[in-house]
Design an enzyme around this catalytic site. Structure first.
Site, PDB file in Angstrom:
ATOM      1  N   ASP A 254       0.773  -1.323   0.107  1.00 36.68           N
ATOM      2  CA  ASP A 254       0.064   0.074  -0.112  1.00 36.68           C
ATOM      3  C   ASP A 254       0.945   1.417   0.085  1.00 36.68           C
ATOM      4  O   ASP A 254       1.905   1.052   0.429  1.00 36.68           O
ATOM      5  CB  ASP A 254      -0.986   0.033   1.173  1.00 36.68           C
ATOM      6  CG  ASP A 254      -2.141   0.910   1.091  1.00 36.68           C
ATOM      7  OD1 ASP A 254      -2.176   1.389   0.195  1.00 36.68           O
ATOM      8  OD2 ASP A 254      -2.956   0.726   1.849  1.00 36.68           O
TER       9      ASP A 254
ATOM     10  N   ASP B 170     -10.832   2.187  -3.162  1.00 36.90           N
ATOM     11  CA  ASP B 170     -11.399   2.184  -1.778  1.00 36.90           C
ATOM     12  C   ASP B 170     -13.039   1.942  -1.823  1.00 36.90           C
ATOM     13  O   ASP B 170     -13.728   1.792  -0.675  1.00 36.90           O
ATOM     14  CB  ASP B 170     -10.908   2.971  -0.828  1.00 36.90           C
ATOM     15  CG  ASP B 170      -9.700   2.619  -0.100  1.00 36.90           C
ATOM     16  OD1 ASP B 170      -9.191   1.412  -0.304  1.00 36.90           O
ATOM     17  OD2 ASP B 170      -8.744   3.416   0.398  1.00 36.90           O
TER      18      ASP B 170
HETATM   19  C1  DGJ Z   1      -5.965   2.133   2.046  1.00 34.28           C
HETATM   20  C2  DGJ Z   1      -6.224   0.928   1.155  1.00 34.28           C
HETATM   21  O1  DGJ Z   1      -6.785   1.150  -0.077  1.00 34.28           O
HETATM   22  C3  DGJ Z   1      -7.298   0.078   1.993  1.00 34.28           C
HETATM   23  O2  DGJ Z   1      -7.640  -1.268   1.447  1.00 34.28           O
HETATM   24  C4  DGJ Z   1      -6.532  -0.304   3.436  1.00 34.28           C
HETATM   25  O3  DGJ Z   1      -5.583  -1.067   3.086  1.00 34.28           O
HETATM   26  C5  DGJ Z   1      -6.018   0.901   4.203  1.00 34.28           C
HETATM   27  N1  DGJ Z   1      -5.320   1.712   3.184  1.00 34.28           N
HETATM   28  C6  DGJ Z   1      -5.337   0.489   5.257  1.00 34.28           C
HETATM   29  O4  DGJ Z   1      -4.630   1.501   5.817  1.00 34.28           O
END
Ligand code: DGJ
Length: 750
Positions: free
Chosen positions: A486, A556
């Site tokens: 990430d 997200d």
């Molecule tokens: C952003 C990601 O897109 C989410 O799926 C998740 O992993 C969060 N970060 C965690 O902080």
């Protein structure tokens, strides 16, 4: 698009000084002009078998002629000549491909043909992701150009593919002089052609609203999309397409351009006084300054050109095939990925090993194959204010340690995956306390925080080594099959404690090279790892990352209806096999919408497919549907992953319904996804023309039914059969469904 075109390759027509580059259905022609060797662009479009006379397309026989025949009007020539790599400061007033500062402080640069080489296969781009292919699959033309006044050489490389209508371009700049030169701008590709009243498509967005298609008229002047965030970002995408005003999914000329790069970018189209259009793509020059010492070279990222005479659909399928066969390297690219359940939306930071095991236990009963433990398992990461950089397991949360948890999950027959954010550091962390100078910052200026975190200076080897060592330790400590990488904030306050003043302008690019190197090393250490990239959702959904991970978290926003537009924009250039898509809980955490569980499953089926919810809290009815959905994935993922994608209707355009299709390469099977977003009163049923089928074949119509007890009964035979001809020319009938957000998946089999 049929793949039965002429044999592709690259030829040099010596008499006419023309290079002819052929893909199965397209031709690209470059000419060398005049004594000085101006490198010009003659043609890009449908296949031209005989290129004789194509020099005329560069208009070199008209006024103002080439400078060797008409020196007094040199500037007029420079400013209208269609060039392959535009210079700066010597009379071409359009956007330059390259800009330098010499030791004397001068900026002018102009590159002319010196020599060329045509070879089978394709070289790797040092340190950069790029398309690849064997000697049977790819042919490359490398044209060497030179600016004699500076002693600068540019090697322009063009690769054409045997079975895909795409061309990959890049530029390598070498300093052959005795003095250092500063590169202020190095673009990857430049294309000049006549403006045919083109429209332009770009992908615009925001967090949780990535890659929405935007189509508009191209006017005089410059239109550009770019990023200065150190990554592609949610906001704009490193893609641009020019298309005929009336081009549709199935008709019209479309020119797509995509940059294989994950940092600052610029994609630009400029329409000038003579109604020529110049398209350009490459690293964003703002914030870029690269010192090139004598003997050194600089490699630009790669830019993909994809021309389709069959509308947007043709372009999409070209990108999909190119990326599936010549960019994604992962061993998983041709495999069904394990159906995963991720605990992020289920628990956020509030979990312990028991909660994860409870989720895994329930999930394993329903056919889910992998548990992914998201953010919050390390250091004192109880919320998003701390602990990034402290990649040691928090045993207060995971009592007994990571291995015990992973073993517990493995015993259930499930694989285990884990989340990292390797490029970041929280001010409240052991790592930051010990190495404050490892964060990107400018002396005397407090760097800006985002999500309460700083960015690590991964242009530094010792930083990369340290982080990777911590990650490797965790990954070696248990049986871990998957990593989610990430990145949750953009770069700012660019400064590296290790770079000299004259090199600080290199940091943005060095950062990206550092990140690529880290992913390369991670995969070298764990060759069987399934890597999924992610950046606050889909801010790093780009072709560069596909070189490392076969799938990328799309957004997200997991709401099925929001996803229709996000996935439409993403699928415009990316194969469905790369789109991270999960079923989540309702009301949806981003928009609060309630959608049927069935619809959520169908929308996620058009991507990698997984879950992102607390499965222990689902009703028995929903659990029963999870069981059917996991079976559905196994029945249809091969088709979704490997098939050809056709867009039938767009909710983005009609605001009522969405429809797309996947068709197997042999055209014998197809899935038709249909979502009725809004129902309307007293309207007729819908008849939609399908695409991509074989006219002469007869297809039986089946429908997925999620209201059955057993997955054996899930594919319902509708006792109907139609010819491909009828389905494509007349259409398939979709009855109205009661309520909003309802979806249907039709299975066609010949
Ligand atoms: C952003 C990601 O897109 C989410 O799926 C998740 O992993 C969060 N970060 C965690 O902080």
């Amino acid at each position: 698009m049929e793949r039965s075109g002429i044999a592709m390759g690259i030829v040099y027509l010596e008499k006419e000084r023309l290079f002819k580059l052929d893909t199965p259905h397209t031709t690209y022609i470059i000419g060398i002009v005049g004594e000085e060797g101006f490198l010009g662009h003659a043609y890009y479009g449908k296949t031209i078998k005989d290129a004789q006379g194509a020099s005329a397309l560069m208009r070199i026989y008209e006024n103002p002629f080439t400078p060797d025949t008409n020196a007094r009007d040199r500037l007029s020539f420079m400013d209208c000549f269609p060039t392959e790599y535009s210079g700066h400061g010597v009379g071409d007033y359009r956007e330059s491909s390259i800009r330098v500062t010499t030791k004397g402080g001068y900026n002018a640069v102009s590159l002319a043909y010196v020599s060329h080489e045509i070879y089978k296969g394709k070289r790797k781009l040092p340190g950069l992701p790029a398309t690849f292919g064997s000697e049977e699959e790819v042919t490359t033309l490398a044209i060497v150009c030179e600016d004699k006044a500076i002693g600068l050489t540019a090697v322009l490389e063009y690769s054409v593919f045997e079975t895909v209508d795409a061309i990959a371009r890049s530029a390598r700049i070498l300093n052959d002089s005795k003095e250092a030169v500063v590169l202020n701008k190095v673009m990857s590709g430049c294309l000049d052609m006549d403006n045919r009243d083109f429209e332009v498509i770009t992908l615009h967005g925001s967090w949780a609203r990535e890659r929405h298609m935007e189509r508009k008229q191209l006017g005089h002047g410059k239109f550009l999309v770019s990023s200065l965030r150190g990554e592609g970002g949610h906001q704009e995408h490193q893609f641009m397409a020019l298309l005929d005003k009336h081009a549709t999914q199935t008709t019209g000329d479309v020119y797509g351009f995509h940059l294989v790069y994950s940092g600052n970018f610029r994609m630009l189209a400029e329409v000038n006084q003579f109604d020529s259009v110049r398209v350009m793509g490459g690293i964003e020059p703002e914030g870029f300054r690269w010192l090139l010492k004598p003997g050194e070279s600089f490699q630009s990222p790669e830019m993909i050109y994809a021309y389709s005479s069959q509308g947007l659909g043709g372009m999409s399928r070209t990108f999909h095939d190119l990326y599936r066969n010549h960019l994604i390297r992962s061993p998983y690219k041709d495999q069904k990925r394990p159906i995963l359940i991720n605990n992020w939306e289920a628990t956020y930071f509030d979990f312990d090993e028991q909660k994860l095991l409870d989720i895994a236990k329930e999930a394993s009963k329903l056919g889910i194959e992998m548990l992914v433990m998201d953010d919050g398992w390390f250091g004192n990461r109880f919320d998003d204010n701390r602990a990034l950089g402290d990649w040691q397991v928090n045993e207060e949360k995971l009592k007994g340690g990571l291995k015990k948890l992973v073993d517990g999950v493995n015993v259930l027959g499930m694989k285990f995956g884990i989340w990292f954010e390797p490029e970041m550091v929280s001010p409240e962390s052991k790592l930051y306390r010990e190495h404050p100078d490892w964060a990107i910052a400018i002396p005397g200026r407090t760097p800006g925080l985002a999500r309460n975190q700083y960015v690590l200076d991964i242009s530094r080897k010792e930083v990369r080594d340290y982080i990777l060592e911590m990650m490797f330790k965790v990954l070696h400590s248990a049986n871990i099959s998957y990593v989610k990488w990430d990145m949750n904030r953009p770069l700012s306050d660019l400064g590296s404690a290790c770079l000299q003043a004259e090199n600080q302008g290199e940091l943005y690019h060095r950062y990206v090279l550092g990140m690529y190197e880290m992913q390369e090393r991670l995969l070298a250490e764990f060759p069987d790892l399934l890597l999924e990239n992610c950046s606050g959702g889909g801010a790093r959904f780009d072709p560069g990352m596909l070189y490392y991970s076969p799938q990328i978290w799309c957004s997200d926003d997991t709401d099925a209806i929001e996803r229709l537009q996000i996935q439409e924009g993403t699928a415009l250039i990316y194969p469905l096999s790369a789109m991270g898509a999960h079923v989540s809980v309702c009301p949806n955490h981003t928009v609060g919408r309630n959608t049927p569980f069935e619809t959520r499953g169908y929308v996620a089926l058009a991507g990698t497919f997984g879950y992102e919810l607390d499965i222990t809290k689902l009703t028995d009815e929903d659990k029963a549907m999870v069981k059917l959905q996991t079976a559905m994935y196994h029945k249809f993922n091969d088709l979704v992953r490997e098939g050809d994608y056709y867009r039938i209707a767009s909710y983005r355009e009609n605001h009522l319904y969405d429809c797309f299709q996947v068709v197997s390469k042999d055209k014998k099977r197809s899935l038709v996804f249909y979502v009725q977003v809004l129902n309307e009163a007293n309207k007729k049923s819908r008849i939609l023309k399908l695409q991509g089928l074989e006219e002469g074949l007869t297809y039986t119509v089946k429908e997925l039914d999620m209201n059955v007890a057993d997955s054996e009964d899930m594919v319902k035979d509708m006792q109907k059969a139609f010819s491909g001809e009828l389905l494509m020319n007349a259409g398939l009938h979709f009855e109205r469904m009661w309520g909003d957000f309802r979806a249907k998946v039709i299975v066609l089999e010949a």
